[in-house]
Design a protein around this motif. Structure first.
Motif, short mmCIF file in Angstrom:
data_model
loop_
_atom_site.label_atom_id
_atom_site.label_comp_id
_atom_site.label_asym_id
_atom_site.label_seq_id
_atom_site.Cartn_x
_atom_site.Cartn_y
_atom_site.Cartn_z
N ARG A 96 0.83 -1.21 0.00
CA ARG A 96 0.00 0.00 0.00
C ARG A 96 0.86 1.26 0.00
O ARG A 96 1.98 1.27 0.50
CB ARG A 96 -0.92 0.01 1.24
N PHE A 97 0.26 2.31 -0.54
CA PHE A 97 0.90 3.62 -0.66
C PHE A 97 -0.14 4.69 -0.34
O PHE A 97 -1.31 4.53 -0.70
CB PHE A 97 1.39 3.86 -2.09
N PRO A 98 0.26 5.81 0.27
CA PRO A 98 -0.69 6.91 0.48
C PRO A 98 -1.31 7.42 -0.83
O PRO A 98 -2.39 7.98 -0.82
CB PRO A 98 0.14 7.99 1.15
N SER A 99 -0.66 7.15 -1.94
CA SER A 99 -1.17 7.60 -3.24
C SER A 99 -2.09 6.59 -3.93
O SER A 99 -2.64 6.89 -4.99
CB SER A 99 0.01 7.91 -4.17
N ASP A 100 -2.30 5.39 -3.35
CA ASP A 100 -3.16 4.43 -4.05
C ASP A 100 -4.63 4.82 -3.94
O ASP A 100 -5.02 5.61 -3.07
CB ASP A 100 -2.85 2.98 -3.65
N VAL A 101 -5.44 4.29 -4.85
CA VAL A 101 -6.83 4.74 -5.00
C VAL A 101 -7.72 4.42 -3.79
O VAL A 101 -8.77 5.03 -3.63
CB VAL A 101 -7.48 4.17 -6.29
N ALA A 102 -7.31 3.50 -2.95
CA ALA A 102 -8.14 3.12 -1.80
C ALA A 102 -7.60 3.65 -0.47
O ALA A 102 -8.24 3.47 0.55
CB ALA A 102 -8.26 1.60 -1.74
N TRP A 103 -6.44 4.24 -0.47
CA TRP A 103 -5.80 4.68 0.77
C TRP A 103 -6.70 5.65 1.52
O TRP A 103 -7.30 6.51 0.90
CB TRP A 103 -4.46 5.35 0.45
N PRO A 104 -6.82 5.54 2.82
CA PRO A 104 -6.22 4.57 3.73
C PRO A 104 -7.14 3.38 4.01
O PRO A 104 -6.83 2.54 4.84
CB PRO A 104 -6.01 5.37 5.01
N GLY A 105 -8.23 3.28 3.28
CA GLY A 105 -9.19 2.21 3.52
C GLY A 105 -8.78 0.89 2.89
O GLY A 105 -7.74 0.79 2.24
N PRO A 106 -9.61 -0.13 3.07
CA PRO A 106 -9.33 -1.43 2.46
C PRO A 106 -9.49 -1.36 0.94
O PRO A 106 -10.20 -0.50 0.41
CB PRO A 106 -10.37 -2.37 3.07
N VAL A 107 -8.85 -2.28 0.24
CA VAL A 107 -8.87 -2.27 -1.23
C VAL A 107 -10.14 -2.89 -1.80
O VAL A 107 -10.52 -2.58 -2.93
CB VAL A 107 -7.62 -2.98 -1.82
N TRP A 108 -10.81 -3.75 -1.04
CA TRP A 108 -11.96 -4.49 -1.56
C TRP A 108 -13.11 -3.55 -1.89
O TRP A 108 -13.58 -2.80 -1.06
CB TRP A 108 -12.42 -5.55 -0.56
N GLY A 109 -13.55 -3.60 -3.16
CA GLY A 109 -14.73 -2.88 -3.59
C GLY A 109 -14.56 -1.38 -3.78
O GLY A 109 -15.54 -0.70 -4.06
N LYS A 110 -13.38 -0.87 -3.64
CA LYS A 110 -13.18 0.59 -3.77
C LYS A 110 -13.33 1.03 -5.22
O LYS A 110 -14.05 1.97 -5.50
CB LYS A 110 -11.80 0.97 -3.22
N VAL A 111 -12.62 0.38 -6.12
CA VAL A 111 -12.71 0.67 -7.55
C VAL A 111 -12.69 -0.66 -8.30
O VAL A 111 -12.14 -1.64 -7.81
CB VAL A 111 -11.54 1.57 -8.05
N PRO A 112 -13.27 -0.70 -9.49
CA PRO A 112 -13.20 -1.94 -10.27
C PRO A 112 -11.74 -2.27 -10.61
O PRO A 112 -10.93 -1.36 -10.83
CB PRO A 112 -13.99 -1.62 -11.55
N PRO A 113 -11.40 -3.56 -10.65
CA PRO A 113 -10.01 -3.91 -10.97
C PRO A 113 -9.65 -3.51 -12.40
O PRO A 113 -10.50 -3.50 -13.29
CB PRO A 113 -9.97 -5.43 -10.81
N THR A 114 -8.40 -3.16 -12.57
CA THR A 114 -7.84 -2.88 -13.89
C THR A 114 -6.76 -3.91 -14.16
O THR A 114 -5.78 -3.99 -13.42
CB THR A 114 -7.23 -1.45 -13.94
N ALA A 115 -6.96 -4.72 -15.20
CA ALA A 115 -6.02 -5.80 -15.51
C ALA A 115 -4.65 -5.23 -15.87
O ALA A 115 -4.54 -4.10 -16.38
CB ALA A 115 -6.56 -6.63 -16.67
#
Length: 142
Positions: A96-115
């Motif tokens: 994880r990074f402070p710059s990721d799309v889900a930070w600081p929350g969990p990654v599940w369900g935040k945004v659709p996956p990008t292959a």
């Protein structure tokens, strides 16, 4: 006989095997997201493994964590074993990074996956292949 759960097989790329666990890459380029799956049939929880395999899972998880945090220069490593959708025992390792799309929350369900695109997937496979071949040999000898 060990069979990888169909959901993991569909959602992930196989990267290799540690002595006990299969190493997968979740096909979501938002995060460096790896999954360890003990190659033991019928196991849902860590406590169901024999003690020696419990120790082995922890050692492989720690080795993977050190490697991916070093390779990706992560800020935090999230490790989780939820299993609500996939009952087969598997351990998520998400850099994880402070710059990721889900930070600081969990990654599940935040945004659709990008292959992953082919180039990035090849880069990660190459990097992790080097880690597996160099680290796993020393690790197995320990």
């Amino acid at each position: 006989m060990f069979d990888l759960h169909e959901r993991l097989a569909e959602d992930c790329h196989w990267l290799g095997d540690f002595p006990l666990c299969r190493l997968l890459l979740m096909n979501d380029s938002h995060y460096p997201w790896f999954i360890l799956v003990p190659r033991v049939a019928g196991i849902r929880e860590v406590y169901e493994l024999p003690e020696e395999q419990q120790v082995q899972v922890l050692q492989e998880s720690s080795l993977l964590g050190r490697c991916i945090m070093g390779c990706f220069h992560g800020h935090k490593l999230n490790v989780a074993a939820l299993g609500n959708m996939v009952p087969q025992l598997h351990l998520h390792h998400i850099v994880r990074f402070p710059s990721d799309v889900a930070w600081p929350g969990p990654v599940w369900g935040k945004v659709p996956p990008t292959a992953y695109d082919d180039a990035e997937l090849a880069r990660i496979k190459g990097m992790m292949g080097e880690v597996l071949s160099s680290q796993a040999i020393d690790y197995q000898a320990a």
